[in-house]
Design a protein around this motif. Structure first.
Motif, PDB file in Angstrom:
ATOM      1  N   MET A   1       0.805  -1.227   0.000  1.00 56.75           N
ATOM      2  CA  MET A   1       0.000   0.000   0.000  1.00 56.75           C
ATOM      3  C   MET A   1       0.840   1.282   0.000  1.00 56.75           C
ATOM      4  SD  MET A   1      -3.338  -0.175  -0.145  1.00 56.75           S
ATOM      5  CE  MET A   1      -3.940   1.259   0.738  1.00 56.75           C
ATOM      6  N   ASN A   2       2.096   1.198  -0.387  1.00 54.18           N
ATOM      7  CA  ASN A   2       2.954   2.380  -0.414  1.00 54.18           C
ATOM      8  C   ASN A   2       2.759   3.126  -1.740  1.00 54.18           C
ATOM      9  OD1 ASN A   2       4.965   4.067   0.743  1.00 54.18           O
ATOM     10  ND2 ASN A   2       6.513   3.107  -0.557  1.00 54.18           N
ATOM     11  N   TRP A   3       1.525   3.552  -1.996  1.00 53.03           N
ATOM     12  CA  TRP A   3       1.139   4.086  -3.307  1.00 53.03           C
ATOM     13  C   TRP A   3       1.583   5.531  -3.475  1.00 53.03           C
ATOM     14  CZ3 TRP A   3      -4.649   2.129  -3.632  1.00 53.03           C
ATOM     15  CH2 TRP A   3      -4.639   0.723  -3.617  1.00 53.03           C
ATOM     16  N   ASN A   4       1.882   5.890  -4.713  1.00 55.71           N
ATOM     17  CA  ASN A   4       2.352   7.251  -5.011  1.00 55.71           C
ATOM     18  C   ASN A   4       1.273   8.311  -4.836  1.00 55.71           C
ATOM     19  OD1 ASN A   4       5.004   6.530  -5.655  1.00 55.71           O
ATOM     20  ND2 ASN A   4       4.485   6.084  -7.777  1.00 55.71           N
ATOM     21  N   ILE A   5      -0.002   7.920  -4.864  1.00 58.89           N
ATOM     22  CA  ILE A   5      -1.079   8.889  -4.695  1.00 58.89           C
ATOM     23  C   ILE A   5      -0.970   9.593  -3.340  1.00 58.89           C
ATOM     24  CG2 ILE A   5      -2.614   7.074  -3.837  1.00 58.89           C
ATOM     25  CD1 ILE A   5      -3.703  10.227  -5.753  1.00 58.89           C
ATOM     26  N   PHE A   6      -0.415   8.908  -2.337  1.00 59.69           N
ATOM     27  CA  PHE A   6      -0.283   9.502  -1.012  1.00 59.69           C
ATOM     28  C   PHE A   6       0.831  10.543  -0.958  1.00 59.69           C
ATOM     29  CE2 PHE A   6      -1.819   5.071  -0.033  1.00 59.69           C
ATOM     30  CZ  PHE A   6      -3.123   5.450   0.204  1.00 59.69           C
ATOM     31  N   TYR A   7       1.788  10.435  -1.881  1.00 58.65           N
ATOM     32  CA  TYR A   7       2.912  11.365  -1.911  1.00 58.65           C
ATOM     33  C   TYR A   7       2.727  12.463  -2.959  1.00 58.65           C
ATOM     34  CZ  TYR A   7       5.118   7.440   0.531  1.00 58.65           C
ATOM     35  OH  TYR A   7       5.403   6.426   1.413  1.00 58.65           O
ATOM     36  N   GLN A   8       1.984  12.162  -4.013  1.00 57.92           N
ATOM     37  CA  GLN A   8       1.854  13.087  -5.140  1.00 57.92           C
ATOM     38  C   GLN A   8       0.383  13.342  -5.499  1.00 57.92           C
ATOM     39  OE1 GLN A   8       4.069  14.824  -6.782  1.00 57.92           O
ATOM     40  NE2 GLN A   8       5.918  14.035  -5.819  1.00 57.92           N
ATOM     41  N   PRO A   9      -0.421  13.883  -4.588  1.00 57.47           N
ATOM     42  CA  PRO A   9      -1.834  14.140  -4.926  1.00 57.47           C
ATOM     43  C   PRO A   9      -1.997  15.231  -5.987  1.00 57.47           C
ATOM     44  CG  PRO A   9      -1.290  15.057  -2.767  1.00 57.47           C
ATOM     45  CD  PRO A   9      -0.115  14.230  -3.182  1.00 57.47           C
ATOM     46  N   ILE A  10      -1.115  16.230  -5.992  1.00 55.10           N
ATOM     47  CA  ILE A  10      -1.204  17.295  -6.988  1.00 55.10           C
ATOM     48  C   ILE A  10      -0.871  16.737  -8.376  1.00 55.10           C
ATOM     49  CG2 ILE A  10      -0.360  19.548  -7.708  1.00 55.10           C
ATOM     50  CD1 ILE A  10      -2.010  19.585  -5.159  1.00 55.10           C
ATOM     51  N   ALA A  11       0.176  15.920  -8.449  1.00 53.67           N
ATOM     52  CA  ALA A  11       0.537  15.297  -9.725  1.00 53.67           C
ATOM     53  C   ALA A  11      -0.605  14.423 -10.226  1.00 53.67           C
ATOM     54  CB  ALA A  11       1.810  14.469  -9.570  1.00 53.67           C
ATOM     55  N   PHE A  12      -1.271  13.720  -9.322  1.00 53.81           N
ATOM     56  CA  PHE A  12      -2.406  12.887  -9.727  1.00 53.81           C
ATOM     57  C   PHE A  12      -3.547  13.733 -10.267  1.00 53.81           C
ATOM     58  CE2 PHE A  12      -6.595  11.289  -8.325  1.00 53.81           C
ATOM     59  CZ  PHE A  12      -6.715  10.236  -9.227  1.00 53.81           C
ATOM     60  N   LEU A  13      -3.847  14.841  -9.608  1.00 53.46           N
ATOM     61  CA  LEU A  13      -4.920  15.718 -10.068  1.00 53.46           C
ATOM     62  C   LEU A  13      -4.623  16.253 -11.465  1.00 53.46           C
ATOM     63  CD1 LEU A  13      -7.548  17.250  -9.472  1.00 53.46           C
ATOM     64  CD2 LEU A  13      -6.163  19.054  -8.423  1.00 53.46           C
ATOM     65  N   VAL A  14      -3.385  16.697 -11.684  1.00 52.85           N
ATOM     66  CA  VAL A  14      -2.994  17.193 -13.007  1.00 52.85           C
ATOM     67  C   VAL A  14      -3.085  16.066 -14.029  1.00 52.85           C
ATOM     68  CG1 VAL A  14      -1.086  18.124 -14.368  1.00 52.85           C
ATOM     69  CG2 VAL A  14      -1.532  19.011 -12.074  1.00 52.85           C
ATOM     70  N   PHE A  15      -2.619  14.888 -13.638  1.00 51.75           N
ATOM     71  CA  PHE A  15      -2.589  13.765 -14.580  1.00 51.75           C
ATOM     72  C   PHE A  15      -3.987  13.345 -15.006  1.00 51.75           C
ATOM     73  CE2 PHE A  15      -2.651   9.328 -15.771  1.00 51.75           C
ATOM     74  CZ  PHE A  15      -1.552   9.212 -16.605  1.00 51.75           C
ATOM     75  N   ILE A  16      -4.927  13.236 -14.067  1.00 45.63           N
ATOM     76  CA  ILE A  16      -6.257  12.744 -14.432  1.00 45.63           C
ATOM     77  C   ILE A  16      -7.000  13.755 -15.303  1.00 45.63           C
ATOM     78  CG2 ILE A  16      -7.447  13.599 -12.357  1.00 45.63           C
ATOM     79  CD1 ILE A  16      -9.108  11.010 -12.424  1.00 45.63           C
ATOM     80  N   VAL A  17      -6.805  15.064 -15.045  1.00 43.76           N
ATOM     81  CA  VAL A  17      -7.421  16.074 -15.905  1.00 43.76           C
ATOM     82  C   VAL A  17      -6.812  16.015 -17.301  1.00 43.76           C
ATOM     83  CG1 VAL A  17      -7.781  18.537 -16.252  1.00 43.76           C
ATOM     84  CG2 VAL A  17      -7.994  17.572 -13.961  1.00 43.76           C
ATOM     85  N   ALA A  18      -5.477  15.890 -17.364  1.00 43.41           N
ATOM     86  CA  ALA A  18      -4.813  15.790 -18.663  1.00 43.41           C
ATOM     87  C   ALA A  18      -5.218  14.513 -19.398  1.00 43.41           C
ATOM     88  CB  ALA A  18      -3.298  15.838 -18.488  1.00 43.41           C
ATOM     89  N   ALA A  19      -5.419  13.414 -18.650  1.00 41.76           N
ATOM     90  CA  ALA A  19      -5.832  12.157 -19.279  1.00 41.76           C
ATOM     91  C   ALA A  19      -7.228  12.286 -19.894  1.00 41.76           C
ATOM     92  CB  ALA A  19      -5.807  11.026 -18.250  1.00 41.76           C
ATOM     93  N   LEU A  20      -8.128  12.996 -19.215  1.00 41.50           N
ATOM     94  CA  LEU A  20      -9.449  13.243 -19.785  1.00 41.50           C
ATOM     95  C   LEU A  20      -9.337  14.009 -21.100  1.00 41.50           C
ATOM     96  CD1 LEU A  20     -11.395  14.227 -16.544  1.00 41.50           C
ATOM     97  CD2 LEU A  20     -11.938  12.278 -18.006  1.00 41.50           C
ATOM     98  N   ALA A  21      -8.438  14.999 -21.125  1.00 42.53           N
ATOM     99  CA  ALA A  21      -8.262  15.789 -22.343  1.00 42.53           C
ATOM    100  C   ALA A  21      -7.584  14.970 -23.434  1.00 42.53           C
ATOM    101  CB  ALA A  21      -7.444  17.046 -22.035  1.00 42.53           C
ATOM    102  N   GLU A  22      -6.606  14.149 -23.071  1.00 47.16           N
ATOM    103  CA  GLU A  22      -5.874  13.356 -24.060  1.00 47.16           C
ATOM    104  C   GLU A  22      -6.777  12.316 -24.729  1.00 47.16           C
ATOM    105  OE1 GLU A  22      -1.992  13.153 -24.550  1.00 47.16           O
ATOM    106  OE2 GLU A  22      -2.622  15.214 -24.240  1.00 47.16           O
ATOM    107  N   THR A  23      -7.750  11.803 -23.991  1.00 49.01           N
ATOM    108  CA  THR A  23      -8.656  10.796 -24.547  1.00 49.01           C
ATOM    109  C   THR A  23      -9.939  11.405 -25.115  1.00 49.01           C
ATOM    110  OG1 THR A  23      -9.526  10.434 -22.299  1.00 49.01           O
ATOM    111  CG2 THR A  23      -7.816   8.939 -23.070  1.00 49.01           C
TER     112      THR A  23
END
Length: 353
Positions: A199-221
């Motif tokens: 359970m040492n997931w990166n979401i716990f360390y990089q929530p801002i990066a995740f937020l940027v990534f998921i918004v960008a993924a919506l746009a990319e697809t």
């Protein structure tokens, strides 16, 4: 079983899995929309309409295949084929599970384990937009051309933010290898305080990066609220306006395969990949194969949850105007990703990885 045979079986399994999930994503999309709009949705083809994707596929195959008289015929066919081909080969570098032991030999559940897996996926995503641009230009239709231009500018804008978000993960893990990124999330103390196996997931360390990534993924697809290249109220259906029959089906299926691969990529980067709570305990007590099968189930469960969230967003948020889309990409996401990258670098420099 030798390695080549296993890889061929894995390629075939991944191909069928991608097409099956893409097909049933169309069913799930309509069911999610029906639930959110207090409707029934598809309810005719088989129990719970589970045969609806087969009916839709049959309709695509048997509809008239029309090509506009002034279209560039070769490129008109190449566009949707390129989109589908790129979307299918992108998943080759994703580790879909831990490993399986067959005949005393351990096999990784990854078609190609390359050192630059992150770069490979970003590169393939960049090439995929060429299929949309080629199809839009070759249609010889102003709506199609505008949709293709929108897609290309949208891709350029949001790829920058996505790449900056990915750099934060790469700095933390020190690798572009997706297998290594998955393994680094299996063990370790969360925030240096306590350890939870798997359970040492990166979401716990990089929530801002995740937020940027998921918004960008919506746009990319090209998903809502960023589906400006298809925008029915302005462009009919954008780059696919002149397409019919299975060529239109390839564009649609390519979009759903891209959504599947995008969520699988997101699971690897931020949600531990194939890791789940207790994975090492299961490996030690129940064996490598049991842990491997459960890791596949865990990976696909996380990915399907992500797909359902994409669908929830589609039927919740209205479409952006084009100026709003570009403003969000250039003036919000890119600065957020840059600041997050600087903070990540400062923390790593001060405290180590």
């Amino acid at each position: 079983m030798d390695l080549i045979t296993f890889k061929l079986i894995l390629v075939l399994a991944l191909f069928l899995l991608s097409l099956t999930i893409a097909a049933y994503s169309t069913w799930a999309e309509r069911k999610v929309a029906a639930v959110m709009q207090d409707r029934i949705g598809p309810n005719r083809a088989g129990p719970f309409a589970l045969l609806q994707p087969l009916a839709d596929g049959g309709k695509f195959f048997f509809k008239e295949d029309f090509t506009p008289a002034n279209a560039e015929r070769f490129l008109f066919v190449l566009g949707p084929a390129l989109v589908m081909f790129i979307s299918l080969i992108t998943g080759a570098v994703i580790p879909w599970g831990k490993s399986l032991n067959i005949g005393g030999t351990s096999f990784d559940l990854q078609v190609a384990n390359i050192d630059v897996g992150v770069l490979y996926i970003i590169g393939m995503a960049s090439i995929g937009v060429y299929g949309i641009m080629i199809g839009g230009w070759a249609s010889n239709n102003k709506y199609s051309l505008i949709g293709a231009i929108r897609a290309s500018s949208q891709m350029i804008s949001y790829e920058l933010a996505m790449g900056l978000a990915l750099l934060s993960i790469i700095m933390m893990t020190g690798s572009l290898d997706l297998k290594v990124i998955s393994e680094t999330q299996a063990t370790g103390k969360l925030w240096g305080l306590f350890a939870i196996d798997g359970m040492n997931w990166n979401i716990f360390y990089q929530p801002i990066a995740f937020l940027v990534f998921i918004v960008a993924a919506l746009a990319e697809t090209n998903r809502h609220p960023f589906d400006l290249p298809e925008c029915e109220s302005e462009l009919v259906t954008g780059y696919s306006t002149e397409y019919s029959s299975m060529k239109l089906g390839l564009y649609m299926f390519g979009e759903y395969v891209n959504m599947f691969i995008s969520n699988a990529f997101m699971v690897v980067l931020f949600f531990g990949g194939y890791n789940y709570p207790g994975i090492e305990w299961v490996t030690q007590h129940w064996g490598e194969n049991t842990a491997g099968i459960l890791s596949i189930v865990a990976f696909l469960t996380k990915t399907i949850i992500g797909i359902l969230i994409f669908m929830w967003i589609r039927w919740t948020l209205p479409r952006f105007r084009y100026d709003q889309l570009m403003h969000l990409g250039w003036k919000t996401l890119i600065p957020m990703a840059l600041v997050n990258l600087l903070v990540t670098g400062a923390v790593i420099l001060a405290f180590g990885s």
